[in-house]
Design a protein around this motif. Structure first.
Motif, PDB file in Angstrom:
ATOM      1  N   THR A  78       0.836  -1.397  -0.116  1.00 18.53           N
ATOM      2  CA  THR A  78      -0.065  -0.050  -0.208  1.00 18.53           C
ATOM      3  C   THR A  78       0.781   1.208  -0.093  1.00 18.53           C
ATOM      4  O   THR A  78       0.588   2.077  -0.851  1.00 18.53           O
ATOM      5  N   ALA A  79       1.949   1.211   0.895  1.00 16.37           N
ATOM      6  CA  ALA A  79       2.679   2.328   0.758  1.00 16.37           C
ATOM      7  C   ALA A  79       3.482   2.746  -0.463  1.00 16.37           C
ATOM      8  O   ALA A  79       3.616   3.733  -0.741  1.00 16.37           O
ATOM      9  N   LEU A  80       3.891   1.448  -1.228  1.00 14.99           N
ATOM     10  CA  LEU A  80       4.541   1.543  -2.474  1.00 14.99           C
ATOM     11  C   LEU A  80       3.663   2.066  -3.516  1.00 14.99           C
ATOM     12  O   LEU A  80       3.904   3.014  -4.290  1.00 14.99           O
ATOM     13  N   PHE A  81       2.577   1.568  -3.483  1.00 13.17           N
ATOM     14  CA  PHE A  81       1.460   1.914  -4.425  1.00 13.17           C
ATOM     15  C   PHE A  81       1.043   3.378  -4.306  1.00 13.17           C
ATOM     16  O   PHE A  81       0.562   4.177  -5.356  1.00 13.17           O
ATOM     17  N   LEU A  82       1.038   3.836  -2.948  1.00 12.16           N
ATOM     18  CA  LEU A  82       0.723   5.221  -2.732  1.00 12.16           C
ATOM     19  C   LEU A  82       1.719   6.069  -3.534  1.00 12.16           C
ATOM     20  O   LEU A  82       1.503   7.320  -3.690  1.00 12.16           O
ATOM     21  N   ARG A  83       3.102   5.917  -3.208  1.00  6.16           N
ATOM     22  CA  ARG A  83       4.070   6.489  -3.797  1.00  6.16           C
ATOM     23  C   ARG A  83       4.044   6.645  -5.219  1.00  6.16           C
ATOM     24  O   ARG A  83       4.124   7.536  -5.981  1.00  6.16           O
ATOM     25  N   LEU A  84       3.519   5.569  -5.857  1.00  8.31           N
ATOM     26  CA  LEU A  84       3.575   5.512  -7.288  1.00  8.31           C
ATOM     27  C   LEU A  84       2.360   5.856  -8.056  1.00  8.31           C
ATOM     28  O   LEU A  84       2.264   6.543  -9.183  1.00  8.31           O
ATOM     29  N   PHE A  85       1.165   5.599  -7.361  1.00  7.94           N
ATOM     30  CA  PHE A  85      -0.019   5.845  -8.089  1.00  7.94           C
ATOM     31  C   PHE A  85      -0.862   7.046  -7.305  1.00  7.94           C
ATOM     32  O   PHE A  85      -1.986   7.305  -7.573  1.00  7.94           O
ATOM     33  N   GLY A  86      -0.302   7.500  -6.285  1.00  5.47           N
ATOM     34  CA  GLY A  86      -1.199   8.380  -5.488  1.00  5.47           C
ATOM     35  C   GLY A  86      -2.365   7.684  -4.756  1.00  5.47           C
ATOM     36  O   GLY A  86      -2.322   6.841  -4.454  1.00  5.47           O
ATOM     37  N   HIS A  87      -3.560   8.409  -4.693  1.00  2.92           N
ATOM     38  CA  HIS A  87      -4.634   7.906  -4.122  1.00  2.92           C
ATOM     39  C   HIS A  87      -5.205   6.766  -4.526  1.00  2.92           C
ATOM     40  O   HIS A  87      -5.948   5.948  -3.937  1.00  2.92           O
ATOM     41  N   TYR A  88      -5.025   6.430  -5.731  1.00  4.82           N
ATOM     42  CA  TYR A  88      -5.519   5.027  -6.552  1.00  4.82           C
ATOM     43  C   TYR A  88      -4.734   4.099  -5.940  1.00  4.82           C
ATOM     44  O   TYR A  88      -5.050   2.813  -6.178  1.00  4.82           O
ATOM     45  N   GLY A  89      -3.788   4.011  -5.257  1.00  5.91           N
ATOM     46  CA  GLY A  89      -2.965   3.281  -4.857  1.00  5.91           C
ATOM     47  C   GLY A  89      -3.188   2.234  -3.889  1.00  5.91           C
ATOM     48  O   GLY A  89      -3.109   1.045  -3.850  1.00  5.91           O
ATOM     49  N   VAL A  90      -4.302   2.836  -3.122  1.00  5.76           N
ATOM     50  CA  VAL A  90      -4.933   1.880  -2.039  1.00  5.76           C
ATOM     51  C   VAL A  90      -5.616   0.968  -2.700  1.00  5.76           C
ATOM     52  O   VAL A  90      -5.686  -0.274  -2.310  1.00  5.76           O
ATOM     53  N   VAL A  91      -6.595   1.042  -3.606  1.00  5.54           N
ATOM     54  CA  VAL A  91      -7.467   0.267  -4.431  1.00  5.54           C
ATOM     55  C   VAL A  91      -6.590  -0.757  -5.079  1.00  5.54           C
ATOM     56  O   VAL A  91      -6.822  -1.886  -5.118  1.00  5.54           O
ATOM     57  N   LEU A  92      -5.662  -0.304  -5.696  1.00  5.14           N
ATOM     58  CA  LEU A  92      -4.706  -0.920  -6.584  1.00  5.14           C
ATOM     59  C   LEU A  92      -3.836  -1.942  -5.634  1.00  5.14           C
ATOM     60  O   LEU A  92      -3.723  -3.141  -6.025  1.00  5.14           O
ATOM     61  N   ALA A  93      -3.619  -1.490  -4.545  1.00  4.38           N
ATOM     62  CA  ALA A  93      -2.809  -2.449  -3.650  1.00  4.38           C
ATOM     63  C   ALA A  93      -3.806  -3.754  -3.123  1.00  4.38           C
ATOM     64  O   ALA A  93      -3.273  -4.785  -2.860  1.00  4.38           O
ATOM     65  N   THR A  94      -4.838  -3.099  -2.853  1.00  6.51           N
ATOM     66  CA  THR A  94      -5.860  -4.213  -2.207  1.00  6.51           C
ATOM     67  C   THR A  94      -6.243  -5.301  -3.352  1.00  6.51           C
ATOM     68  O   THR A  94      -5.744  -6.493  -3.131  1.00  6.51           O
ATOM     69  N   VAL A  95      -6.391  -5.122  -4.536  1.00  6.61           N
ATOM     70  CA  VAL A  95      -6.505  -5.774  -5.685  1.00  6.61           C
ATOM     71  C   VAL A  95      -5.446  -6.612  -5.838  1.00  6.61           C
ATOM     72  O   VAL A  95      -5.201  -7.951  -6.014  1.00  6.61           O
ATOM     73  N   VAL A  96      -4.259  -6.216  -6.124  1.00  2.00           N
ATOM     74  CA  VAL A  96      -2.934  -6.873  -6.413  1.00  2.00           C
ATOM     75  C   VAL A  96      -2.384  -7.782  -5.493  1.00  2.00           C
ATOM     76  O   VAL A  96      -1.989  -8.976  -5.673  1.00  2.00           O
ATOM     77  N   MET A  97      -2.626  -7.268  -3.996  1.00  2.00           N
ATOM     78  CA  MET A  97      -2.102  -8.282  -3.083  1.00  2.00           C
ATOM     79  C   MET A  97      -3.347  -9.231  -2.837  1.00  2.00           C
ATOM     80  O   MET A  97      -3.039 -10.619  -2.435  1.00  2.00           O
ATOM     81  N   THR A  98      -4.388  -9.127  -2.765  1.00  2.00           N
ATOM     82  CA  THR A  98      -5.458 -10.162  -2.875  1.00  2.00           C
ATOM     83  C   THR A  98      -5.156 -11.411  -3.889  1.00  2.00           C
ATOM     84  O   THR A  98      -5.126 -12.490  -3.529  1.00  2.00           O
ATOM     85  N   ALA A  99      -4.546 -11.044  -5.118  1.00  2.00           N
ATOM     86  CA  ALA A  99      -4.354 -11.818  -6.263  1.00  2.00           C
ATOM     87  C   ALA A  99      -3.223 -12.509  -5.839  1.00  2.00           C
ATOM     88  O   ALA A  99      -3.186 -13.830  -5.987  1.00  2.00           O
ATOM     89  N   LEU A 100      -2.014 -11.902  -5.478  1.00  2.00           N
ATOM     90  CA  LEU A 100      -0.778 -12.348  -5.208  1.00  2.00           C
ATOM     91  C   LEU A 100      -1.026 -13.495  -4.061  1.00  2.00           C
ATOM     92  O   LEU A 100      -0.311 -14.397  -4.040  1.00  2.00           O
ATOM     93  N   ILE A 101      -1.652 -13.121  -2.980  1.00  3.71           N
ATOM     94  CA  ILE A 101      -1.547 -13.882  -1.677  1.00  3.71           C
ATOM     95  C   ILE A 101      -2.502 -15.152  -2.047  1.00  3.71           C
ATOM     96  O   ILE A 101      -2.095 -16.063  -1.779  1.00  3.71           O
TER      97      ILE A 101
END
Length: 419
Positions: free
Chosen positions: A81-104
């Motif tokens: 989440t911290a990494l995606f916030l740095r890369l994509f701004g406020h959309y990073g939270v949503v993207l981090a949730t989707v990506v980590m759910t799939a990866l885990i």
């Protein structure tokens, strides 16, 4: 890409690997065969010994694994989440949730657990050493968590207990499952089931009833007794005096042969009373393992069964007990009564004196044998009467029709499965 970004990404990958390790370890250690591990430990396999030490206390084992798994999953999600916030701004939270759910889900849950469930024993031994270390490190935290959980359960009146199945039931269930899957043959399944059933059965469940016993009157002339013994298919014959239930001894064919030889074949000169053996009596409530041990200790193969008043009920032999394990044993002198006859219409004609256990084995049925030993007894118990010829009843998914009766005894039944 900035060095900090690369470090965070590398840390996330490492945490996903640790998550996969914890997930696979949990599955392997809970799915591994305790019996197989016990055997491997006896063979000196160190990994098996560690596995047995771990699964001996499953509560603390699962607690340590879950603690480690949750720590790495939460940390990985926070870093992503911290990494995606740095890369994509406020959309990073949503993207981090989707990506980590799939990866885990894919790499840290399904993949490692699928492999572990396919190779539980091998996987359990592979992870046993690091998991043992993890349990030691997390032991204080796990103990605290367990204490909190037990306090909560006590607060709400929840009681925890171990397996509701006994060891015998677990073995029976495993054998039945393997039999359905083709891993165990029917004969082997029946033999194992017979061994497990011995402790639940008494001698009255398998004894030959007194009305079916072949006994000889000792008051007869020696020649008549010997002729009757020679015509019999049995090696041991009870001898009675005055009345059929007054058994005074057991005539053994070998003893009789020696006596005849000693008298040069003169039947009339044989002293039958001098050749008989003392009868062995056993209560009808004796369990089969107890009777088996009694036969072994006394070096006997034959016992007369009596009720609580001492009245003769029947006889039981070592062969009868063994047949409960291996099935019907027939020698060259046996005259087997088939008793079970399949009909073209799908029904089965069964003699009334066929035992429920034998019928279940022959037909792969599951009729209850707790209240009655024979099929006739089961129908009488359920109907609470002695049925007439032509009467029919439906019990346990089967239709029972009385087709033969002699006096108060049901001699034949026609059984039709409901399905």
């Amino acid at each position: 890409m900035e060095p900090a970004t690369l470090i965070i990404a590398g840390a996330v990958v490492l945490l996903l690997v640790l998550s996969a390790f914890f997930s696979g370890s949990e599955t392997a250690l809970t799915a591994t065969s305790r019996a197989r591990m016990h055997q491997l430990e006896k063979e000196g396999i160190k990994g098996a010994k560690r596995v047995n030490e771990l699964i001996a206390d499953r509560e603390s084992l699962i607690g340590a694994i879950l603690l480690g798994n949750n720590l790495v999953n939460i940390l990985a999600s926070a870093l992503t989440t911290a990494l995606f916030l740095r890369l994509f701004g406020h959309y990073g939270v949503v993207l981090a949730t989707v990506v980590m759910t799939a990866l885990i889900l894919i790499f840290a849950e399904v993949a490692p657990k699928t492999w572990a469930i396919s190779n539980p024993d091998r996987a359990a031994m592979m992870v046993s050493a690091p998991i043992k270390l993890v349990r030691i490190i997390f032991a204080p935290v796990v103990m605290g968590v367990e204490a909190i959980i037990k306090a909560l359960f006590m607060l709400f009146g929840i009681r925890t207990q171990g397996s509701i199945l006994s060891a015998h039931e677990e073995i029976r269930g495993a054998v039945d499952l393997l039999s359905r899957e083709g891993g165990v043959k029917k004969l082997d399944r029946d033999m194992i089931g017979g061994i497990l059933d011995l402790r639940e059965m008494n001698v009255e469940d398998i004894m030959i009833h007194r009305k079916n016993m072949h006994t000889i009157n000792i008051d007869q002339e020696p020649q008549a007794i010997i002729n009757e013994a020679l015509q019999s298919t049995y090696t041991r014959l009870p001898l009675w005096e005055s009345e059929p239930e007054n058994i005074v001894g057991i005539l053994h064919a070998k003893d009789l042969l020696r006596a005849i030889h000693a008298k040069d074949g003169d039947f009339g000169a044989v002293d039958v009373r001098a050749t008989i053996r003392k009868p062995v009596f056993t209560p009808e409530t004796t369990t089969l393992p107890e009777q088996l041990n009694a036969f072994r200790d006394a070096h006997e193969h034959f016992a007369l069964v009596v009720d609580e008043y001492g009245a003769l009920q029947g006889l039981v032999t070592l062969e009868d007990i063994l047949e409960e394990i291996v099935g019907q044993i027939e020698d060259e002198h046996d005259h087997p009564v088939r008793g079970v006859r399949r009909q073209g219409d799908g029904s089965v004609l069964v003699n009334g004196d066929v035992s429920v256990r034998d019928l279940n084995r022959a037909m792969e049925w599951d009729l209850p044998d707790e209240e009655a030993v024979t099929l006739a007894g089961l129908v009488i118990h359920e109907s609470q009467t002695i049925p007439q010829i032509g009467q029919a009843f439906s019990y346990y998914g089967y239709r029972f029709e009385v087709v033969g009766r002699k006096r108060n005894q049901i001699t034949c039944l026609k059984i039709i499965p409901a399905n």
